[in-house]
Design a protein around this motif. Sequence first.
Motif, mmCIF file in Angstrom:
data_model
loop_
_atom_site.group_PDB
_atom_site.id
_atom_site.type_symbol
_atom_site.label_atom_id
_atom_site.label_comp_id
_atom_site.label_asym_id
_atom_site.label_seq_id
_atom_site.Cartn_x
_atom_site.Cartn_y
_atom_site.Cartn_z
ATOM 1 N N ALA A 1 -1.426 -3.494 1.190
ATOM 2 C CA ALA A 1 -0.341 -2.648 0.693
ATOM 3 C C ALA A 1 -0.231 -2.708 -0.829
ATOM 4 C CB ALA A 1 0.973 -3.057 1.338
ATOM 5 N N VAL A 2 -0.583 -3.857 -1.420
ATOM 6 C CA VAL A 2 -0.635 -3.944 -2.885
ATOM 7 C C VAL A 2 -1.640 -2.933 -3.412
ATOM 8 C CG1 VAL A 2 -1.345 -5.385 -4.831
ATOM 9 C CG2 VAL A 2 0.165 -6.319 -3.067
ATOM 10 N N GLY A 3 -2.821 -2.881 -2.783
ATOM 11 C CA GLY A 3 -3.825 -1.897 -3.187
ATOM 12 C C GLY A 3 -3.331 -0.481 -3.034
ATOM 13 N N ASP A 4 -2.644 -0.173 -1.933
ATOM 14 C CA ASP A 4 -2.089 1.175 -1.736
ATOM 15 C C ASP A 4 -1.121 1.525 -2.858
ATOM 16 O OD1 ASP A 4 -3.487 1.403 0.654
ATOM 17 O OD2 ASP A 4 -1.794 0.766 1.891
ATOM 18 N N ALA A 5 -0.280 0.562 -3.253
ATOM 19 C CA ALA A 5 0.695 0.816 -4.310
ATOM 20 C C ALA A 5 0.018 1.063 -5.652
ATOM 21 C CB ALA A 5 1.669 -0.357 -4.410
ATOM 22 N N GLU B 1 5.890 -3.165 -11.440
ATOM 23 C CA GLU B 1 5.996 -4.418 -10.702
ATOM 24 C C GLU B 1 5.903 -4.183 -9.199
ATOM 25 O OE1 GLU B 1 8.637 -7.529 -11.835
ATOM 26 O OE2 GLU B 1 9.150 -6.522 -13.727
ATOM 27 N N LEU B 2 5.063 -4.990 -8.547
ATOM 28 C CA LEU B 2 4.875 -4.932 -7.103
ATOM 29 C C LEU B 2 5.239 -6.294 -6.517
ATOM 30 C CD1 LEU B 2 1.344 -3.222 -7.099
ATOM 31 C CD2 LEU B 2 3.581 -2.098 -7.047
ATOM 32 N N ASP B 3 6.128 -6.321 -5.553
ATOM 33 C CA ASP B 3 6.572 -7.560 -4.933
ATOM 34 C C ASP B 3 5.515 -8.053 -3.951
ATOM 35 O OD1 ASP B 3 7.796 -9.629 -3.586
ATOM 36 O OD2 ASP B 3 9.719 -8.613 -3.362
ATOM 37 N N ALA B 4 4.797 -9.082 -4.321
ATOM 38 C CA ALA B 4 3.704 -9.579 -3.483
ATOM 39 C C ALA B 4 4.217 -10.192 -2.189
ATOM 40 C CB ALA B 4 2.869 -10.597 -4.257
ATOM 41 N N ARG B 5 5.471 -10.593 -2.149
ATOM 42 C CA ARG B 5 6.021 -11.138 -0.897
ATOM 43 C C ARG B 5 6.310 -10.035 0.110
ATOM 44 N NH1 ARG B 5 11.029 -14.899 -1.625
ATOM 45 N NH2 ARG B 5 11.826 -12.936 -2.474
ATOM 46 N N ALA B 6 6.779 -8.909 -0.381
ATOM 47 C CA ALA B 6 7.117 -7.802 0.520
ATOM 48 C C ALA B 6 5.895 -6.992 0.923
ATOM 49 C CB ALA B 6 8.155 -6.901 -0.148
ATOM 50 N N ILE C 1 -0.263 -0.363 -15.913
ATOM 51 C CA ILE C 1 -0.677 -1.694 -15.467
ATOM 52 C C ILE C 1 0.264 -2.178 -14.375
ATOM 53 C CG2 ILE C 1 -1.008 -4.085 -16.204
ATOM 54 C CD1 ILE C 1 -1.507 -2.799 -19.069
ATOM 55 N N ALA C 2 -0.281 -2.422 -13.203
ATOM 56 C CA ALA C 2 0.500 -2.973 -12.097
ATOM 57 C C ALA C 2 0.447 -4.497 -12.152
ATOM 58 C CB ALA C 2 -0.041 -2.473 -10.760
ATOM 59 N N VAL C 3 1.555 -5.130 -11.793
ATOM 60 C CA VAL C 3 1.589 -6.586 -11.710
ATOM 61 C C VAL C 3 2.111 -6.966 -10.326
ATOM 62 C CG1 VAL C 3 1.837 -6.988 -14.183
ATOM 63 C CG2 VAL C 3 3.878 -6.686 -12.794
ATOM 64 N N ALA C 4 1.320 -7.722 -9.589
ATOM 65 C CA ALA C 4 1.752 -8.267 -8.305
ATOM 66 C C ALA C 4 2.452 -9.582 -8.592
ATOM 67 C CB ALA C 4 0.558 -8.475 -7.380
ATOM 68 N N THR C 5 3.724 -9.688 -8.223
ATOM 69 C CA THR C 5 4.526 -10.829 -8.634
ATOM 70 C C THR C 5 5.151 -11.556 -7.441
ATOM 71 O OG1 THR C 5 6.589 -9.577 -8.857
ATOM 72 C CG2 THR C 5 5.121 -9.634 -10.773
ATOM 73 N N GLU C 6 5.461 -12.825 -7.677
ATOM 74 C CA GLU C 6 6.279 -13.639 -6.795
ATOM 75 C C GLU C 6 7.460 -14.158 -7.608
ATOM 76 O OE1 GLU C 6 3.435 -15.750 -3.555
ATOM 77 O OE2 GLU C 6 3.185 -16.471 -5.606
ATOM 78 N N PRO C 7 8.581 -14.485 -6.938
ATOM 79 C CA PRO C 7 9.755 -14.972 -7.682
ATOM 80 C C PRO C 7 9.470 -16.306 -8.376
ATOM 81 C CG PRO C 7 10.368 -14.279 -5.471
ATOM 82 C CD PRO C 7 8.872 -14.319 -5.508
ATOM 83 N N SER C 8 9.668 -16.345 -9.670
ATOM 84 C CA SER C 8 9.462 -17.562 -10.462
ATOM 85 C C SER C 8 9.919 -17.269 -11.881
ATOM 86 C CB SER C 8 7.984 -17.960 -10.471
ATOM 87 O OG SER C 8 7.679 -18.839 -11.527
ATOM 88 N N ALA C 9 10.547 -18.253 -12.512
ATOM 89 C CA ALA C 9 10.942 -18.074 -13.907
ATOM 90 C C ALA C 9 9.727 -17.788 -14.782
ATOM 91 C CB ALA C 9 11.680 -19.314 -14.399
ATOM 92 N N TYR C 10 8.609 -18.418 -14.461
ATOM 93 C CA TYR C 10 7.381 -18.226 -15.234
ATOM 94 C C TYR C 10 6.829 -16.822 -15.060
ATOM 95 C CZ TYR C 10 2.451 -18.812 -16.522
ATOM 96 O OH TYR C 10 1.197 -18.660 -17.061
ATOM 97 N N TRP C 11 6.679 -16.380 -13.798
ATOM 98 C CA TRP C 11 6.155 -15.033 -13.565
ATOM 99 C C TRP C 11 7.109 -13.978 -14.113
ATOM 100 C CZ3 TRP C 11 1.495 -16.029 -12.939
ATOM 101 C CH2 TRP C 11 0.991 -16.923 -12.004
ATOM 102 N N ASN C 12 8.417 -14.190 -13.936
ATOM 103 C CA ASN C 12 9.394 -13.232 -14.441
ATOM 104 C C ASN C 12 9.308 -13.111 -15.955
ATOM 105 O OD1 ASN C 12 10.277 -12.938 -11.812
ATOM 106 N ND2 ASN C 12 12.105 -14.203 -12.068
#
Length: 373
Positions: free
Chosen positions: A196-200, A186-191, A156-167
Amino acid sequence: MKPIARSDAPGPFAGAPVRIGALAPLTRPGWIDAGRHLLAGLQLAASDVNATGGIAGRPLELVVRDTRGDPQHAAAAVEEFAGLGVAALAGEYHSVVARAAAARADALGVPFLCASAVLDTLTDRPTDRVARLAPPQSRSWPIYADVLLRAGHRRIAVATEPSAYWNAGAHILREHLAPRGGQVIELDARALGPAAVGDAVVDHGATALLLLVGFPEPAVSIVNAVRRDRRLARVLLGAPAGQPEFATWAGSLGDQGAAVPFLRYLPARLSPLGARVEAVLRERLAEAPSFVAFEGYDTLLVLADALRTHGTDRAGLAGAWPHIDVEGTRGRIRFARVPGVDVWQWATAPIQVVDRDPARPDRFRVLHPDGKA
């Protein structure tokens, strides 16, 4: 800050209003849809309380402040409310915002009933001043993970952004899935851009992609990119935080936004009170009320009961939580101490996993009907 709204009581009352400070995200960057539904539930409950005599013959007055989805604005609003002499605080949707509000409320001695935020650590220490209706993240997100496992998803991939909630959400998923043969990537949605998220996802061989990101962006762009990518035709998209609950999700994504499972906090069947409230809120909102609207209503219902039975003194009200026993829109509400949660908690709040039906995106399919994993 000026008042955004207040609930004036109809009819004659004997004393000065009992004031409740309400917190809701009503402008960006807050989630406006959630704030609008939360406020609709709070206001309807305030009107119903006043229609049945208010608080010991005194009207209940709801004074609202817009948190803008920002912790600093929420903390400032709590400071203002404390100075205004409110009996208690109610509301908020965003977890990191509710955490800031809870910290200031606890420090200032103002009781706070949090309506909708799920982050386990609303406070850094045990307190009697804060209680919560929504289930903690550590209870609801494992249920979501089990739904994925039963559907055959192990990578299971998760596209994430920095946040206490998401973390916190990614950590709960990882800790729950690993002993059961699952893996979280974990995939960094900011980077990574949406493509590219789909490629990962392809590179890692994931069969599900969870959106632990903001809405509308980058969530909408990621959904559109994934749906257009033929390599990802069999990949399940998920949004455990509940973004697809609101009409703007369907408005932004149309059919592409269907079949994206999310968590919502409704029972299989509303109580008789809930059915009545649902009809009124549907008319007021001009759309189906979300679970957040019911959370708002139940919040004021509980506070009204506490005010009637324990008085309007803040210290007395903070001691009311273990004595609450109220029939709400979504079931019987009682508070308890839950391991790992430092506030009083409605421990049996209902939990569903649902998605929008691809055949009728305006309707929901229930994939998991109750809170039992």
